[in-house]
Design an enzyme around this catalytic site. Structure first.
Site, PDB file in Angstrom:
ATOM      1  N   HIS A 280     -34.556  15.436  -2.416  1.00  0.00           N
ATOM      2  CA  HIS A 280     -34.887  14.593  -1.251  1.00  0.00           C
ATOM      3  C   HIS A 280     -35.820  15.378  -0.328  1.00  0.00           C
ATOM      4  O   HIS A 280     -35.655  16.577  -0.157  1.00  0.00           O
ATOM      5  CB  HIS A 280     -33.586  14.229  -0.520  1.00  0.00           C
ATOM      6  CG  HIS A 280     -33.748  13.209   0.558  1.00  0.00           C
ATOM      7  ND1 HIS A 280     -34.293  13.496   1.788  1.00  0.00           N
ATOM      8  CD2 HIS A 280     -33.433  11.889   0.584  1.00  0.00           C
ATOM      9  CE1 HIS A 280     -34.307  12.384   2.522  1.00  0.00           C
ATOM     10  NE2 HIS A 280     -33.788  11.398   1.817  1.00  0.00           N
TER      11      HIS A 280
ATOM     12  N   CYS B 263     -37.925   9.189  -0.925  1.00  0.00           N
ATOM     13  CA  CYS B 263     -37.420   8.611   0.328  1.00  0.00           C
ATOM     14  C   CYS B 263     -38.645   8.103   1.082  1.00  0.00           C
ATOM     15  O   CYS B 263     -39.373   8.860   1.710  1.00  0.00           O
ATOM     16  CB  CYS B 263     -36.633   9.633   1.137  1.00  0.00           C
ATOM     17  SG  CYS B 263     -35.974   8.920   2.654  1.00  0.00           S
TER      18      CYS B 263
ATOM     19  N   HIS C  99     -35.191   5.889  -2.062  1.00  0.00           N
ATOM     20  CA  HIS C  99     -34.649   5.415  -0.791  1.00  0.00           C
ATOM     21  C   HIS C  99     -35.668   4.449  -0.205  1.00  0.00           C
ATOM     22  O   HIS C  99     -36.790   4.848   0.120  1.00  0.00           O
ATOM     23  CB  HIS C  99     -34.441   6.580   0.185  1.00  0.00           C
ATOM     24  CG  HIS C  99     -33.239   7.401  -0.118  1.00  0.00           C
ATOM     25  ND1 HIS C  99     -32.899   8.517   0.626  1.00  0.00           N
ATOM     26  CD2 HIS C  99     -32.273   7.262  -1.059  1.00  0.00           C
ATOM     27  CE1 HIS C  99     -31.781   9.038   0.137  1.00  0.00           C
ATOM     28  NE2 HIS C  99     -31.387   8.299  -0.879  1.00  0.00           N
TER      29      HIS C  99
ATOM     30  N   ASP D 100     -32.130   2.567   2.752  1.00  0.00           N
ATOM     31  CA  ASP D 100     -31.788   3.745   3.552  1.00  0.00           C
ATOM     32  C   ASP D 100     -31.938   3.365   5.022  1.00  0.00           C
ATOM     33  O   ASP D 100     -32.763   2.526   5.370  1.00  0.00           O
ATOM     34  CB  ASP D 100     -32.773   4.867   3.164  1.00  0.00           C
ATOM     35  CG  ASP D 100     -32.263   6.254   3.505  1.00  0.00           C
ATOM     36  OD1 ASP D 100     -31.086   6.385   3.893  1.00  0.00           O
ATOM     37  OD2 ASP D 100     -33.056   7.212   3.361  1.00  0.00           O
ATOM     38  N   HIS D 101     -31.152   3.986   5.876  1.00  0.00           N
ATOM     39  CA  HIS D 101     -31.271   3.873   7.341  1.00  0.00           C
ATOM     40  C   HIS D 101     -31.514   2.442   7.803  1.00  0.00           C
ATOM     41  O   HIS D 101     -32.638   2.072   8.147  1.00  0.00           O
ATOM     42  CB  HIS D 101     -32.393   4.763   7.864  1.00  0.00           C
ATOM     43  CG  HIS D 101     -32.207   6.192   7.501  1.00  0.00           C
ATOM     44  ND1 HIS D 101     -33.143   7.148   7.729  1.00  0.00           N
ATOM     45  CD2 HIS D 101     -31.170   6.841   6.916  1.00  0.00           C
ATOM     46  CE1 HIS D 101     -32.717   8.319   7.288  1.00  0.00           C
ATOM     47  NE2 HIS D 101     -31.514   8.156   6.786  1.00  0.00           N
TER      48      HIS D 101
ATOM     49  N   TYR E 196     -26.158   3.620   9.072  1.00  0.00           N
ATOM     50  CA  TYR E 196     -25.292   3.493   7.887  1.00  0.00           C
ATOM     51  C   TYR E 196     -24.249   2.391   8.006  1.00  0.00           C
ATOM     52  O   TYR E 196     -23.219   2.448   7.356  1.00  0.00           O
ATOM     53  CB  TYR E 196     -24.642   4.847   7.573  1.00  0.00           C
ATOM     54  CG  TYR E 196     -25.662   5.829   7.047  1.00  0.00           C
ATOM     55  CD1 TYR E 196     -25.997   5.848   5.699  1.00  0.00           C
ATOM     56  CD2 TYR E 196     -26.341   6.683   7.914  1.00  0.00           C
ATOM     57  CE1 TYR E 196     -26.965   6.711   5.219  1.00  0.00           C
ATOM     58  CE2 TYR E 196     -27.321   7.552   7.433  1.00  0.00           C
ATOM     59  CZ  TYR E 196     -27.615   7.559   6.085  1.00  0.00           C
ATOM     60  OH  TYR E 196     -28.576   8.404   5.599  1.00  0.00           O
TER      61      TYR E 196
HETATM   62 MN   LIG Z   1     -33.529   9.311   2.607  1.00  0.00          MN
END
Ligand SMILES: [Mn+2]
Length: 320
Positions: free
Chosen positions: A174, A213, A239, A282-283, A297
């Site tokens: 990552h 990501c 991601h 993600d996020h 999350y």
């Molecule tokens: Mn990420």
């Protein structure tokens, strides 16, 4: 074609049902983001985990974040080889229980960093942000140079990639988040496509790959679809997210409301990435009724993102 996945807790709760109701059966287990700080796994732990998911009709595709990599491994300090042996055992155990992807990072000292967790976004939803000027204070004592971190990462990859190959497990590095040269004086190295070229060249194997990501690549200022094509089959995990701004100053966005052309990105994944590479949102934004206790999350934003991903995948599949 990528495989839509969701972070799910290690023990069943309604999120397991929600995933199945969405038609998502691939699970990403990331205990650090779920509130269980575990980083050590015995074979029995892993077997229990995968059996529990299997029984529910879910498949653990990725173990993320909570993996046994110590600071002395990341920094190349004395004693690291004993810890690398622990990681090798962990990889073999992942292979035995059928977990195909391990996502890890090389952030030493300071990890995922945000300076804001309550930035108002669409309709009063909340997202996180990063403003470098607010990341102040004394540098934590780390005493490692960029070259120390590189030496440590390359040593690690030369040691563990052959074991990952034997075990049938793919490694997925990552990016450092935020992808800056340093954060509070601590150097960071996994911050650009050029850095990834160095990582992938260090050990040329499909088992030595990356986690794309997307928000970090957007923050690096690179063109996202062409960078997906550049790394192609070395992308072992995705991601899906976007940010507005750059590595010095950015906010997370709704998945359908950022500057990146997400449809072009999805077409690039479809064309350039191996089949069955897991992709998770993600996020996500914190939505109405959620307490923002774990920014990025919560659940509702993930449901939206998973549906949006599926729509883009269908459009990309139709557009041939
Ligand atoms: Mn990420």
């Amino acid at each position: 074609m990528v495989d839509p996945a969701l972070i799910l807790p290690p023990h069943p709760d309604e999120r397991w049902q929600l995933a199945k109701q969405l038609g998502v059966t691939s699970a990403v287990v990331h205990p650090l983001e779920i509130g269980d700080g575990r980083t050590e796994w015995t074979y029995d732990d892993l077997l229990r985990l995968t059996n529990w998911f299997d029984d529910a009709g879910l498949d653990v595709r990725v173990l993320e974040g909570s993996v046994p990599i110590t600071e002395r491994v990341r920094l190349g300090r004395e004693g690291r080889d004993a810890d690398i042996e622990t990681f090798k055992r962990f990889l073999r155990d992942c292979g035995r229980v059928g977990i195909p992807v391990v996502c890890y990072d090389w952030m030493a000292g300071i990890r995922w960093a945000r300076t804001e967790a309550h930035v108002e976004s669409r309709g009063g939803s909340l997202v996180t942000g990063y403003t470098h000027d607010r990341m102040r204070g004394p540098s934590p004592s780390l005493d490692a140079s960029r070259e120390d971190l590189w030496e440590a990462l390359e040593h690690f990859l030369r040691e563990v990639t052959p074991v990952a190959e034997e075990a049938g497990v793919e490694l997925a590095l990552h990016p450092d988040d935020p992808p800056r040269e340093s954060v509070r004086g601590i150097p960071r190295i996994v911050t650009s496509p050029e850095a990834y070229e160095r990582v992938l060249d260090c050990y040329d194997s499909p088992h030595n790959g990356l986690t794309f990501c997307q928000g970090n690549f957007a923050a690096m200022g690179v063109d996202v679809p062409s960078t997906i094509r550049r790394f192609g089959d070395r992308i072992n995990f995705v991601h899906f997210r976007d940010v507005e701004g750059d590595a010095d100053d950015f906010v997370e966005t709704w998945h359908d409301d950022g500057p990146t052309d997400m449809y072009a990105a999805m077409r690039a994944y479809r064309e350039a990435v191996d089949d069955d590479v897991p992709m998770r949102p993600d996020h996500v934004p914190t939505m109405a009724g959620e307490d923002n206790s774990n920014p990025g999350y919560h659940t509702k934003g993930r449901l939206f993102a998973a549906g949006y991903m599926r729509g883009l995948l269908e459009a990309a599949a139709a557009d041939r």
